[in-house]
Design an enzyme around this catalytic site. Structure first.
Site, PDB file in Angstrom:
ATOM      1  N   TYR A  89      -1.981  -0.330  11.015  1.00  0.00           N
ATOM      2  CA  TYR A  89      -2.101  -1.020   9.733  1.00  0.00           C
ATOM      3  C   TYR A  89      -0.905  -0.736   8.838  1.00  0.00           C
ATOM      4  CZ  TYR A  89      -3.241  -1.383   4.792  1.00  0.00           C
ATOM      5  OH  TYR A  89      -3.178  -1.637   3.443  1.00  0.00           O
ATOM      6  N   THR A 110       0.823  -1.206   0.000  1.00  0.00           N
ATOM      7  CA  THR A 110       0.000   0.000   0.000  1.00  0.00           C
ATOM      8  C   THR A 110       0.861   1.262   0.000  1.00  0.00           C
ATOM      9  OG1 THR A 110      -1.564   1.270   1.366  1.00  0.00           O
ATOM     10  CG2 THR A 110      -0.098  -0.218   2.516  1.00  0.00           C
ATOM     11  N   ASP A 111       0.278   2.363  -0.493  1.00  0.00           N
ATOM     12  CA  ASP A 111       0.973   3.647  -0.416  1.00  0.00           C
ATOM     13  C   ASP A 111       1.032   4.193   1.006  1.00  0.00           C
ATOM     14  OD1 ASP A 111      -1.712   4.337  -0.129  1.00  0.00           O
ATOM     15  OD2 ASP A 111      -1.729   5.791  -1.764  1.00  0.00           O
ATOM     16  N   GLU A 112       0.236   3.634   1.914  1.00  0.00           N
ATOM     17  CA  GLU A 112       0.185   4.158   3.280  1.00  0.00           C
ATOM     18  C   GLU A 112       1.489   3.947   4.047  1.00  0.00           C
ATOM     19  OE1 GLU A 112      -3.403   3.700   5.549  1.00  0.00           O
ATOM     20  OE2 GLU A 112      -4.537   3.138   3.765  1.00  0.00           O
ATOM     21  N   LYS A 137       2.156  -3.214   7.428  1.00  0.00           N
ATOM     22  CA  LYS A 137       2.450  -3.427   6.016  1.00  0.00           C
ATOM     23  C   LYS A 137       3.886  -3.015   5.687  1.00  0.00           C
ATOM     24  CE  LYS A 137       0.336  -4.661   3.016  1.00  0.00           C
ATOM     25  NZ  LYS A 137       0.249  -6.032   2.426  1.00  0.00           N
TER      26      LYS A 137
END
Length: 353
Positions: free
Chosen positions: A159, A133-135, A163
């Site tokens: 989260y 993810t970009d997060e 990741k």
């Protein structure tokens, strides 16, 4: 030829499996734990299709994964399996640590052991593609340039931190053991089969039910939006031609504030399924207290995958969101089953679990 897909009953994973088998006869072994967001009804169109083999199980179960690898000898593993909802990670981070970090570690161990036994040709051709993810990159101001693949990791939620840890493990297994890995970091996905706790499906479903449309804070949190089928095509392309050990950012070139997204959904519903009282759906918008540590902006620079692999999204946000709203209007039974838990009854009946 066979591929192993983990998390293939979730939102992105099920779209990938359907898309893969629509474009290829290559068999898919689909391993999914079937947590709350895993839904085999997403894959109902594959019932009786010998190209799709579903196995209920956890990527953290090393013996199970090792057995599947030994039995089916896949040429690639595509890892979608993850806990993925920020709100849930704030309320209960433990499951995110277990699945996204420990689970990824166990998966890597099983894959490394399998890969090390392969003969030279299949060993050289083998790939593990890790979907992220970009997060993991943290938050941007309105004026900062979009995330590139070399942006520093600065995760801000349990989260995204979990990741980020999984990404680091994948990188380490390539650097230390030579495991042929690929990593993709995508922006916010939307489209069919999206679990209704996420922004776009929640707005569509609540609007039709006459419920409030909750918007966090001032609604000016900016995200880049990627139609899920475009994401699937990007993953296929990276698996096909991506350079081993590399990271590819996948984005839709569609930065929009959350409030704008809600207004667009409301306007489409006004057109496609107007309220009985004739009033606009935007009247249902309600502002709620912002969630803790809410990142202000994500933005993906997807030039690398475009320049190296020739990929770019086929959908504009306008075309993709119209398709998405129409899909939810056309599939009320799917929505009702997800909300009621009826899809779990279907799983029990279909697979005897």
């Amino acid at each position: 030829m066979t591929i192993l897909v983990t998390g293939g009953a979730g939102f992105i994973g099920s779209n990938f499996v359907l898309d893969w088998l629509d474009k290829s006869d290559e068999q898919v072994i689909n391993l999914d734990k079937l947590t709350y967001a895993g839904n085999l009804q997403n894959l109902a169109s594959l019932a009786g299709d010998a190209r799709h083999v579903f196995v209920q199980g956890d990527i953290g179960d090393t013996a199970l994964v090792a057995g599947l690898l030994a039995q089916y000898q896949p040429r690639a593993v595509v890892n979608f399996a993850a806990e993925s909802h920020v709100d849930r990670s704030i309320l209960g981070p433990g499951e995110f640590i277990q699945t996204n970090i420990v689970g990824t570690f166990n998966l890597l161990e099983a894959v490394r052991a399998f890969w090390s036994t392969l003969d030279a040709a299949p060993k050289a051709a083998f790939r593990l593609l890790h979907v992220s993810t970009d997060e993991v990159y943290g938050s941007l101001s309105k004026t900062e340039p979009a995330f590139t693949e070399t942006h520093r990791y600065e995760p801000n939620s349990p989260y995204s931190a979990s990741k980020a840890a999984s990404d680091h493990l994948v990188r380490a297994y390539h650097h230390t053991y030579g495991l042929p890995v690929l990593t993709t970091n995508c922006s916010n996905n939307y489209g069919p089969f999206h679990f209704p706790e996420k922004l776009i499906p929640l707005m569509i479903i609540n609007a039709q039910a006459g419920k409030p449309l909750p918007v966090y804070g001032d609604g000016q949190q900016i995200r880049d939006w990627l139609y899920v089928k475009d994401h699937c095509s990007a993953i296929r392309r990276v698996l096909e031609a991506g350079r081993v050990g590399e990271v590819y950012n996948v984005g839709g070139w569609n930065e929009k504030p959350n409030l704008d997204i809600v207004h667009i959904v409301c306007a489409l519903l006004d057109e496609l399924k107007p309220r009985a009282d004739g009033k606009p759906y935007k009247d249902q918008i309600t502002y709620v207290t912002d969630r803790p540590g809410h990142d202000r902006r994500y933005a993906i620079n997807a030039r690398k995958i475009e320049q190296e692999l020739g990929w770019k999204p086929a959908e504009t946000f306008e075309s993709g969101i119209r398709k998405t709203v129409q899909w939810y209007l056309d599939h009320p039974d799917w929505v009702a089953n997800v909300q009621s838990g009826g899809y779990r009854d279907w799983v029990a009946k279909q697979y005897g679990h």
